[in-house]
Design a protein around this motif. Structure first.
Motif, PDB file in Angstrom:
ATOM      1  N   GLN A  11      17.245 -31.438  -9.091  1.00 36.84           N
ATOM      2  CA  GLN A  11      17.750 -32.729  -8.644  1.00 36.84           C
ATOM      3  C   GLN A  11      18.035 -33.693  -9.797  1.00 36.84           C
ATOM      4  O   GLN A  11      19.118 -34.282  -9.852  1.00 36.84           O
ATOM      5  CB  GLN A  11      16.778 -33.348  -7.631  1.00 36.84           C
ATOM      6  CG  GLN A  11      16.661 -32.575  -6.326  1.00 36.84           C
ATOM      7  CD  GLN A  11      17.982 -32.519  -5.565  1.00 36.84           C
ATOM      8  OE1 GLN A  11      18.864 -33.339  -5.773  1.00 36.84           O
ATOM      9  NE2 GLN A  11      18.109 -31.547  -4.685  1.00 36.84           N
ATOM     10  N   PRO A  12      17.101 -33.885 -10.758  1.00 38.12           N
ATOM     11  CA  PRO A  12      17.431 -34.753 -11.893  1.00 38.12           C
ATOM     12  C   PRO A  12      18.596 -34.231 -12.732  1.00 38.12           C
ATOM     13  O   PRO A  12      19.426 -35.012 -13.200  1.00 38.12           O
ATOM     14  CB  PRO A  12      16.133 -34.776 -12.715  1.00 38.12           C
ATOM     15  CG  PRO A  12      15.068 -34.425 -11.749  1.00 38.12           C
ATOM     16  CD  PRO A  12      15.693 -33.461 -10.785  1.00 38.12           C
ATOM     17  N   LEU A  13      18.647 -32.910 -12.927  1.00 36.25           N
ATOM     18  CA  LEU A  13      19.757 -32.340 -13.687  1.00 36.25           C
ATOM     19  C   LEU A  13      21.084 -32.577 -12.977  1.00 36.25           C
ATOM     20  O   LEU A  13      22.082 -32.940 -13.598  1.00 36.25           O
ATOM     21  CB  LEU A  13      19.530 -30.835 -13.888  1.00 36.25           C
ATOM     22  CG  LEU A  13      18.484 -30.437 -14.928  1.00 36.25           C
ATOM     23  CD1 LEU A  13      18.155 -28.953 -14.793  1.00 36.25           C
ATOM     24  CD2 LEU A  13      18.976 -30.760 -16.333  1.00 36.25           C
ATOM     25  N   LYS A  14      21.084 -32.368 -11.662  1.00 38.97           N
ATOM     26  CA  LYS A  14      22.301 -32.584 -10.890  1.00 38.97           C
ATOM     27  C   LYS A  14      22.740 -34.037 -10.961  1.00 38.97           C
ATOM     28  O   LYS A  14      23.928 -34.336 -11.110  1.00 38.97           O
ATOM     29  CB  LYS A  14      22.071 -32.158  -9.439  1.00 38.97           C
ATOM     30  CG  LYS A  14      23.285 -32.377  -8.543  1.00 38.97           C
ATOM     31  CD  LYS A  14      22.965 -32.003  -7.113  1.00 38.97           C
ATOM     32  CE  LYS A  14      24.118 -32.394  -6.189  1.00 38.97           C
ATOM     33  NZ  LYS A  14      23.816 -32.099  -4.781  1.00 38.97           N
ATOM     34  N   SER A  15      21.771 -34.949 -10.850  1.00 30.95           N
ATOM     35  CA  SER A  15      22.083 -36.373 -10.909  1.00 30.95           C
ATOM     36  C   SER A  15      22.693 -36.750 -12.254  1.00 30.95           C
ATOM     37  O   SER A  15      23.700 -37.441 -12.333  1.00 30.95           O
ATOM     38  CB  SER A  15      20.809 -37.193 -10.657  1.00 30.95           C
ATOM     39  OG  SER A  15      21.070 -38.564 -10.761  1.00 30.95           O
ATOM     40  N   THR A  16      22.048 -36.261 -13.342  1.00 29.67           N
ATOM     41  CA  THR A  16      22.532 -36.565 -14.689  1.00 29.67           C
ATOM     42  C   THR A  16      23.917 -35.986 -14.920  1.00 29.67           C
ATOM     43  O   THR A  16      24.824 -36.664 -15.446  1.00 29.67           O
ATOM     44  CB  THR A  16      21.562 -36.011 -15.744  1.00 29.67           C
ATOM     45  OG1 THR A  16      20.269 -36.582 -15.535  1.00 29.67           O
ATOM     46  CG2 THR A  16      22.042 -36.322 -17.154  1.00 29.67           C
ATOM     47  N   LEU A  17      24.108 -34.720 -14.529  1.00 28.06           N
ATOM     48  CA  LEU A  17      25.396 -34.072 -14.744  1.00 28.06           C
ATOM     49  C   LEU A  17      26.494 -34.692 -13.888  1.00 28.06           C
ATOM     50  O   LEU A  17      27.643 -34.808 -14.332  1.00 28.06           O
ATOM     51  CB  LEU A  17      25.276 -32.567 -14.444  1.00 28.06           C
ATOM     52  CG  LEU A  17      24.424 -31.772 -15.433  1.00 28.06           C
ATOM     53  CD1 LEU A  17      24.152 -30.376 -14.894  1.00 28.06           C
ATOM     54  CD2 LEU A  17      25.127 -31.688 -16.789  1.00 28.06           C
ATOM     55  N   SER A  18      26.149 -35.084 -12.656  1.00 27.49           N
ATOM     56  CA  SER A  18      27.137 -35.723 -11.785  1.00 27.49           C
ATOM     57  C   SER A  18      27.592 -37.051 -12.373  1.00 27.49           C
ATOM     58  O   SER A  18      28.796 -37.362 -12.390  1.00 27.49           O
ATOM     59  CB  SER A  18      26.559 -35.945 -10.386  1.00 27.49           C
ATOM     60  OG  SER A  18      26.281 -34.728  -9.753  1.00 27.49           O
ATOM     61  N   SER A  19      26.630 -37.839 -12.868  1.00 26.25           N
ATOM     62  CA  SER A  19      26.971 -39.126 -13.480  1.00 26.25           C
ATOM     63  C   SER A  19      27.835 -38.919 -14.719  1.00 26.25           C
ATOM     64  O   SER A  19      28.829 -39.619 -14.939  1.00 26.25           O
ATOM     65  CB  SER A  19      25.700 -39.895 -13.851  1.00 26.25           C
ATOM     66  OG  SER A  19      24.914 -40.147 -12.713  1.00 26.25           O
ATOM     67  N   PHE A  20      27.450 -37.918 -15.524  1.00 24.89           N
ATOM     68  CA  PHE A  20      28.199 -37.627 -16.737  1.00 24.89           C
ATOM     69  C   PHE A  20      29.617 -37.163 -16.409  1.00 24.89           C
ATOM     70  O   PHE A  20      30.591 -37.581 -17.033  1.00 24.89           O
ATOM     71  CB  PHE A  20      27.464 -36.551 -17.538  1.00 24.89           C
ATOM     72  CG  PHE A  20      28.121 -36.196 -18.845  1.00 24.89           C
ATOM     73  CD1 PHE A  20      28.060 -37.057 -19.928  1.00 24.89           C
ATOM     74  CD2 PHE A  20      28.814 -35.003 -18.982  1.00 24.89           C
ATOM     75  CE1 PHE A  20      28.668 -36.734 -21.128  1.00 24.89           C
ATOM     76  CE2 PHE A  20      29.426 -34.664 -20.179  1.00 24.89           C
ATOM     77  CZ  PHE A  20      29.352 -35.539 -21.257  1.00 24.89           C
TER      78      PHE A  20
END
Length: 328
Positions: A202-211
């Motif tokens: 979930q944190p990785l997805k959030s970070t990558l989505s924002s990026f």
């Protein structure tokens, strides 16, 4: 699963049990087919006894399954192309049922935890760990069958001629407990694995989505695939010794000396006892036999699973909205 962006909320939030089971099953079934050859190689490497060179404390180079490409070639050369998918039928059933149970249980537990207002990382860990333990226990006999089929040879060296024959032999020779050899390390493995996977996903997805949104490079859920891949690598590395112990225990029993690798020792049935025996005979690195192929397999498998799951939800809801054929 909690969502990170407005776009992904339509995919991941508010999933029904039916959506979780259908899309989880599709994701597991599809990803399994593509990584099946790597799974066969990983199992062979995990079962092969690695003799230590005492002077250098390194593995001897005299190994049948050494390196990913060389191992793939060895299986293909000695046993034919179809051998790279040996055990795929029980594995496909395993992944279908496992994926359905896992995602359905995950979302149910997540919903039950919502009123407690726990940190999202704690909710993801608890939900992922319990979902993994539930799915592992429910599907374990299929996992054992997958391992034994991947470990057996071809033609005259075959131990089990079919899935039905394997079930019959195991039941007659080993009883019901025979289908659950290695369950304890499997459960001990899956709880931290799924907890780490969903906690990091979930944190990785959030970070990558924002990026991706900032750079405008997100294409059809690419953040889901990349986040799934990275989460899979992190989780797999952390629990890999338990996976080796599980595989060694799964091939114990009356057929132990009849597999392709005929020098499989007798191991204690406990997790610590088996692990100590491996370390004693093969060193600490023995607990990481097959790690590289496991990571190579885990990365695309995790990426495919999460990417297919997320986009299956989108497709399913589109079908429901357009045709109404799957409405409850």
């Amino acid at each position: 699963m909690p969502a990170a962006t407005d776009d992904s909320q339509q995919t991941s939030s508010g999933l029904s049990s039916r959506e979780s089971m259908i899309c989880g099953g599709i994701a597991g079934l599809t990803s399994r087919f593509f990584v099946a050859p790597l799974d066969v190689v990983k199992i062979r490497q995990q079962l092969e006894i690695r003799q230590l060179n005492s002077s250098r404390n390194r593995f001897s180079s005299q190994r049948q399954y050494r390196g990913i490409l060389r191992s793939l070639h060895t299986v293909y050369k000695n046993e034919g192309l179809t051998s790279l998918w040996r055990g795929n039928i029980p594995a496909e059933i395993l992944y279908l049922v496992y994926g359905s149970v896992q995602f359905a249980t995950y979302n149910q537990i997540l919903s039950l935890l919502s009123p407690f207002h726990l940190p999202s990382s704690a909710q993801n860990f608890i939900s992922g760990a319990l979902a993994g333990a539930t799915a592992t226990t429910a599907t374990y006999p299929l996992d054992l069958l997958r391992t034994r089929f991947a470990a057996q040879g071809s033609n005259l060296d075959r131990i089990y001629s079919s899935l039905r024959d394997a079930c019959r032999q195991i039941y007659n020779d080993e009883g019901i407990p025979g289908f659950f050899r290695g369950l304890r390390p499997a459960t001990a493995q899956i709880v931290p694995y799924m907890g780490l996977f969903f906690t990091s996903y979930q944190p990785l997805k959030s970070t990558l989505s924002s990026f991706s949104d900032k750079l405008d490079v997100n294409t059809f859920g690419s953040s889901d695939a990349v986040a799934g891949m990275l989460a899979g690598v992190i989780s797999k590395t952390g629990i890999f010794p338990l996976d080796v112990v599980r595989k060694r225990l799964q091939v114990q029993g009356p057929t132990r000396e009849r597999y392709v690798l005929k020098d499989i020792p007798v191991y204690p049935t406990s997790i610590t006892g088996c692990a100590r025996a491996i370390v004693k005979n093969e060193g600490m690195l023995g607990l990481y036999s097959g790690l590289w192929v496991g990571l190579v397999k885990s990365a695309p498998a995790s990426a495919l699973t999460m990417w297919i799951f997320e986009n299956s939800v989108i497709t399913l809801r589109w079908v429901e909205e357009k045709y109404g054929i799957l409405e409850a």
